[in-house]
Design a protein around this motif. Structure first.
Motif, PDB file in Angstrom:
ATOM      1  N   ILE B 235      96.100 -34.211  13.103  1.00 28.19           N
ATOM      2  CA  ILE B 235      96.654 -34.080  14.598  1.00 28.19           C
ATOM      3  C   ILE B 235      96.418 -35.817  15.142  1.00 28.19           C
ATOM      4  CG2 ILE B 235      96.147 -33.605  16.771  1.00 28.19           C
ATOM      5  CD1 ILE B 235      95.669 -30.873  16.653  1.00 28.19           C
ATOM      6  N   THR B 239     102.533 -36.952  14.303  1.00 29.19           N
ATOM      7  CA  THR B 239     103.149 -37.089  15.532  1.00 29.19           C
ATOM      8  C   THR B 239     104.159 -35.923  15.706  1.00 29.19           C
ATOM      9  OG1 THR B 239     104.323 -39.358  15.558  1.00 29.19           O
ATOM     10  CG2 THR B 239     102.534 -39.384  16.494  1.00 29.19           C
ATOM     11  N   SER B 240     104.300 -35.132  14.629  1.00 32.65           N
ATOM     12  CA  SER B 240     105.905 -35.332  14.529  1.00 32.65           C
ATOM     13  C   SER B 240     104.937 -33.737  13.258  1.00 32.65           C
ATOM     14  CB  SER B 240     107.146 -35.244  13.839  1.00 32.65           C
ATOM     15  OG  SER B 240     106.994 -35.808  12.828  1.00 32.65           O
ATOM     16  N   ASP B 242     106.609 -33.482  10.753  1.00 30.99           N
ATOM     17  CA  ASP B 242     106.693 -33.563   9.432  1.00 30.99           C
ATOM     18  C   ASP B 242     105.926 -33.180   8.263  1.00 30.99           C
ATOM     19  OD1 ASP B 242     109.428 -33.898  10.494  1.00 30.99           O
ATOM     20  OD2 ASP B 242     108.571 -36.338  10.222  1.00 30.99           O
ATOM     21  N   ARG B 244     102.269 -31.988   9.418  1.00 32.31           N
ATOM     22  CA  ARG B 244     101.092 -31.512  10.165  1.00 32.31           C
ATOM     23  C   ARG B 244     100.800 -29.810   9.078  1.00 32.31           C
ATOM     24  NH1 ARG B 244     102.929 -32.253  16.720  1.00 32.31           N
ATOM     25  NH2 ARG B 244     101.052 -33.899  16.414  1.00 32.31           N
ATOM     26  N   TYR B 248      96.889 -26.006  11.134  1.00 29.12           N
ATOM     27  CA  TYR B 248      98.450 -26.456  13.265  1.00 29.12           C
ATOM     28  C   TYR B 248      99.614 -26.108  12.988  1.00 29.12           C
ATOM     29  CZ  TYR B 248     101.002 -28.910  16.004  1.00 29.12           C
ATOM     30  OH  TYR B 248     101.799 -29.029  17.197  1.00 29.12           O
ATOM     31  N   LEU B 251      97.753 -23.108  15.512  1.00 30.51           N
ATOM     32  CA  LEU B 251      97.202 -23.024  17.124  1.00 30.51           C
ATOM     33  C   LEU B 251      98.956 -22.533  17.643  1.00 30.51           C
ATOM     34  CD1 LEU B 251      96.531 -27.307  16.803  1.00 30.51           C
ATOM     35  CD2 LEU B 251      95.496 -25.248  17.763  1.00 30.51           C
ATOM     36  N   VAL B 252      99.988 -22.118  16.977  1.00 32.71           N
ATOM     37  CA  VAL B 252     101.129 -21.303  17.739  1.00 32.71           C
ATOM     38  C   VAL B 252     100.602 -20.523  18.635  1.00 32.71           C
ATOM     39  CG1 VAL B 252     101.919 -20.598  16.478  1.00 32.71           C
ATOM     40  CG2 VAL B 252     103.547 -21.322  17.891  1.00 32.71           C
ATOM     41  N   LEU B 254      97.740 -19.696  19.763  1.00 34.51           N
ATOM     42  CA  LEU B 254      96.801 -19.976  21.174  1.00 34.51           C
ATOM     43  C   LEU B 254      97.724 -20.504  22.081  1.00 34.51           C
ATOM     44  CD1 LEU B 254      93.538 -21.423  18.953  1.00 34.51           C
ATOM     45  CD2 LEU B 254      93.577 -19.149  20.546  1.00 34.51           C
ATOM     46  N   ASP B 255      97.201 -20.088  23.200  1.00 28.39           N
ATOM     47  CA  ASP B 255      98.258 -20.998  24.499  1.00 28.39           C
ATOM     48  C   ASP B 255      97.120 -21.341  25.593  1.00 28.39           C
ATOM     49  OD1 ASP B 255      99.766 -22.334  26.312  1.00 28.39           O
ATOM     50  OD2 ASP B 255     101.693 -21.424  25.244  1.00 28.39           O
ATOM     51  N   GLU B 256      97.500 -21.899  26.674  1.00 29.45           N
ATOM     52  CA  GLU B 256      96.527 -22.228  27.690  1.00 29.45           C
ATOM     53  C   GLU B 256      96.350 -21.112  28.233  1.00 29.45           C
ATOM     54  OE1 GLU B 256      97.400 -25.290  30.997  1.00 29.45           O
ATOM     55  OE2 GLU B 256      99.429 -25.991  29.353  1.00 29.45           O
ATOM     56  N   ALA B 257      96.561 -19.689  28.222  1.00 30.97           N
ATOM     57  CA  ALA B 257      95.889 -18.501  29.047  1.00 30.97           C
ATOM     58  C   ALA B 257      96.857 -17.549  28.444  1.00 30.97           C
ATOM     59  CB  ALA B 257      96.742 -18.577  30.329  1.00 30.97           C
ATOM     60  N   GLY B 258      97.092 -17.581  26.867  1.00 27.35           N
ATOM     61  CA  GLY B 258      96.735 -16.353  26.057  1.00 27.35           C
ATOM     62  C   GLY B 258      96.880 -16.502  24.656  1.00 27.35           C
ATOM     63  N   ALA B 259      96.297 -15.094  24.091  1.00 30.43           N
ATOM     64  CA  ALA B 259      96.247 -15.580  22.373  1.00 30.43           C
ATOM     65  C   ALA B 259      96.607 -14.410  22.063  1.00 30.43           C
ATOM     66  CB  ALA B 259      94.747 -15.732  22.348  1.00 30.43           C
ATOM     67  N   LEU B 260      97.459 -14.319  20.893  1.00 33.29           N
ATOM     68  CA  LEU B 260      98.025 -13.161  19.897  1.00 33.29           C
ATOM     69  C   LEU B 260      96.866 -12.842  19.206  1.00 33.29           C
ATOM     70  CD1 LEU B 260     101.050 -14.024  20.511  1.00 33.29           C
ATOM     71  CD2 LEU B 260     100.452 -12.259  21.583  1.00 33.29           C
TER      72      LEU B 260
END
Lengths: 471, 297
Positions: B235, B239-240, B242, B244, B248, B251-252, B254-260
């Motif tokens: 990370i 920067t993109s 291409d 990663r 990485y 991480l999708v 996870l979010d600020e206030a929710g995790a699946l």
């Protein structure tokens, strides 16, 4: 290992290098992405031509490419991309914004610090909290927003300036750095209490609590109904939660002149006493397996506490889990943290955007994007995409339909006028960790007064240490 | 019957032998401890597999097993996390890192094991001391280095494969591991090779490395796991999307206030599969490598 195998390893290495060489990297380092504005006499006129006078006279933002390091992921990132695409296609200056997710706030902080240490400019626009701003400015990383806001050609009109909530704007001003405005608020969130209305009614209560006593009674009733250790309130050990309870009980975690911490005030002691008692009586519990929204949606918690930015996740989980359990969805909502003051006192927080110091053309181009992004129409689009709160009053006029469709958002929005703010002191990142540790120690049985005294002392020592570096 | 009686007579003195009883008791204790250890290691993995097949209610409800396995979680996780892109990126990063690590670690390890030069012990001690540094400490110096190298090199390093792979090619751990193994190779082989006209490089390629396949495979496995699981450094230097890596993509979820949680676990299983498969094929060499290089406790 025989010779054949060695050749195989060597071939694999060569193949990997060839494979790696195939796709040319699409993006370059931010510093390498700087584009010169197209030269030419014909571009000296028009809506984006350089100002003839004022502090930004002669600076030409046209044709600049700027990079924005942000933390938005998933659907929020996709919706932001649509807004950015709109800017790139329609802005009169031909500015191109490259919005890049760079992980979370901590990852962005690491990137900014690493870039600074290597002598490179980080992205033109970055995201971070107020304490980050102070830290970055130790190395002069950031530009002062007032240069742009007050500029007669590129800044706000008096009417536009007055449309922003003053308290949000003031969060980015740093007295330690000559009152420079190092951050600008594109959006905000609020610490709220999530409650299950249907369940509360079944338990014999008319609606959500407003006082700590009513809150405790309702949480205990939920816990008794489940009878398995769940059902009550899910404890949140974050420093923002500790600050929220302190505010709601009439106190503050900052001293009177906002230069140091007071975690051992009566309000914090009362808050910790309440939560510890609820924990000991089984009316509150820790949920450590991720975010609490599914636990709330599955009726294993009558109350949870968290950021209002979690609203869409709660909404989604309420629907999904009700479907999976084959029942009607419970009615739920958000309300103020139970309070002892006359009116609620709500902890409002949120990261700012910052412009990094660099070529003046880039700084100006970055500002023009921020100015556009916070116009009421665009901010309303961003609010609907993100569920954040707007930072200017004029945005609400564009949100009536959205509030009707999302009543919980409307409930939270109504609390926006009762804001209080967490410290923006340079040491707050480290102090947050210390506060979380203290919270957990208290729940494990440590003496409340002694633990909060120690926390206050530690926090002020951290602040003094970092301020020593500033001076 | 007669045989049983004989056997019984033969066993009785042994059963009464306190030494044999102690040995049997020791065996029971050892197997009990090993079983508990194995269970402690395998249970989180089984939990991950189980949650990856649950729906959201079950995933967060503390259930042990899914009522109906949700196999679609895997396709959903693959799609949501853009694993097609990140998986290929990780394959490329890992191949280059591991290939480079084998080459550079073998050369350095050979020098430390088989050659004599001034300051050898001091340099080796210095090298080992870098193992004591927490990884995060090295991020900023490494970033400064790769940024500078990117400025003077014909290809960009930031947001490109060099910054993701080259800093990990000369690993102190890899050099130490191979050096321990190389030192066990009899000196007589080098004498014989010299008589045959071999130099150091040919001796390394034709004699030392073929004899050290266990250690090399161990290095490959460690390098693979390290490169495959890396997240913070990638990370920092990308920067993109291409370049990663697959971690990485996780991480999708996870979010600020929710995790699946269920999709997160399905994604985790997808990311760990290549490591499990590699270990399956290299476990014999890996165990031998660990056992013969003095790494085991």
């Amino acid at each position: 290992m025989n010779t054949k195998r060695l050749w195989m390893v060597a071939t694999l290495l060569v193949a990997a290098l060839v494979l790696a060489a195939c796709p040319a990297p699409a993006a370059q380092a931010p510093a390498a992405m700087e584009e010169k504005a197209p030269a030419g006499e014909a571009m000296d006129e028009g809506p984006c031509a350089p100002a003839a006078d004022g502090p930004l006279a002669g600076i030409d933002p046209r044709g600049q490419t700027i990079v924005w390091w942000h933390q938005h992921r998933g659907s929020r990132e996709e919706k932001l991309a649509v807004i950015v695409e709109d800017f790139n296609a329609n802005n009169e200056c031909g500015i191109v914004l490259d919005a890049q997710n760079q992980g979370g706030y901590n990852d962005i902080r690491d990137k900014v610090n690493a870039s600074t240490a290597s002598g490179e400019q980080p992205a033109s626009l970055i995201v971070g909290y107020q304490n980050d701003q102070a830290f970055y400015q130790l190395n002069g990383v950031l530009a002062d927003f007032d240069t742009f806001i007050d500029d007669p050609a590129w800044g706000f009109t008096a009417e536009e300036r007055a449309d922003f909530f003053a308290s949000f704007m003031e969060q980015g001003v740093h007295p330690v750095f000559d009152n420079q405005r190092l951050g600008f608020p594109p959006n905000r969130s609020m610490e709220v209490l999530y409650y299950n209305q249907t369940w509360l009614e079944e338990l014999g209560f008319a609606g959500p609590p407003t006082t700590p006593e009513a809150f405790e009674e309702m949480a205990c009733a939920g816990a008794a109904a489940n009878g398995d250790g769940t059902g009550g309130y899910i404890l949140r050990d974050d420093a923002s939660a500790m600050a929220s309870w302190t505010f709601a009980l009439g106190g503050n975690v900052l001293n009177e002149d906002n230069t140091g911490y007071v975690y051992n005030g009566q309000a914090t002691i009362d808050a910790m006493t309440l939560l510890k008692r609820m924990f000991d009586n089984g009316c509150a519990y820790f949920f450590t397996e991720g975010y609490p929204n599914p636990e709330f949606a599955a009726r294993r918690a009558s109350f949870t506490q968290g950021s209002s930015s979690g609203l869409p996740f709660y909404a989604n989980d309420m629907v999904t889990i009700a479907e999976e359990q084959g029942r009607d969805m419970d009615v739920w909502g958000v309300t103020a943290i139970p309070y002892t003051t006359e009116n609620p006192v709500q902890n409002i927080y949120g990261a700012d955007v910052m412009i990094t110091a660099g070529p003046p053309e880039q700084e100006l181009a970055a500002w023009l994007f921020i100015k556009w992004f916070t116009t009421p129409e665009v901010q309303a689009r961003w609010v609907e995409a993100s569920n954040y709160f707007p930072t200017r009053a004029g945005t609400e006029a564009h949100l009536s339909g959205y509030v009707e469709e999302n009543p919980q958002y409307g409930e939270a929005l109504a609390l926006l006028g009762y804001g209080a703010y967490e410290p923006q002191l340079i040491s707050y990142q480290a102090v947050r960790d210390a506060a979380e540790t203290a919270f957990n120690e208290i729940m494990q049985g440590a003496d409340i007064q002694a633990t909060l005294d120690a926390l206050t002392e530690t926090a002020n020592e951290l602040q003094e240490e970092l301020m020593g570096e500033v001076e | 019957m007669a045989n049983e009686a004989l056997a019984g007579r033969a066993l009785r003195p042994q059963q009464a032998d306190p030494a044999a009883r102690r040995a049997a008791l020791n065996q029971v204790i050892i197997y009990t401890v090993l079983t508990v250890g194995a269970a402690a290691a395998i249970l989180p993995f089984l939990y991950t597999v189980s949650v990856s097949l649950m729906n959201l209610t079950e995933a967060t409800g503390g259930r042990a097993l899914p009522s109906t396995p949700q196999w679609s979680n895997y396709t959903e996780a693959w799609r949501d996390a853009q694993f097609s892109l990140y998986f290929m990126n990780s394959v490329k990063i890992t191949l280059i890192s591991v290939g480079g690590a084998v080459v550079f670690c073998a050369l350095a390890a050979y020098a430390f094991a088989q050659m004599e030069f001034p300051g050898k012990s001091f340099l080796f001690t210095l090298l080992l001391s870098t193992l004591m540094l927490p990884e995060a400490i090295t991020w900023v110096p490494n970033f400064i280095t790769v940024s500078w190298l990117g400025r003077i090199s014909p290809i960009p390093w930031i947001n490109n494969w060099p910054s993701l792979t080259i800093p990990f090619m000369a690993s102190a751990f890899g050099i130490f591991l191979l050096r321990q193994f190389f030192q066990q190779i009899p000196r007589e082989l080098w004498d014989s090779a010299q008589i045959d006209g071999s130099g150091h490089f040919r001796y390394l390629i034709t004699v030392v490395l073929p004899l050290s396949s266990a250690a090399v495979m161990t290095l490959v496995l460690f390098g693979f796991v390290g490169a495959w699981n890396a997240l913070a450094w990638p990370i920092l230097v990308t920067t993109s999307s291409d370049w990663r890596p697959i971690s990485y993509g996780l991480l999708v979820f996870l979010d600020e206030a929710g995790a699946l949680l269920h999709l997160q676990m399905a994604g985790a299983i997808i990311t760990m599969l290549p490591i499990v498969v590699l270990y399956f094929f290299t476990q014999r060499h890996f165990i031998e490598g660990i056992a013969t290089t003095g790494l085991k406790g």
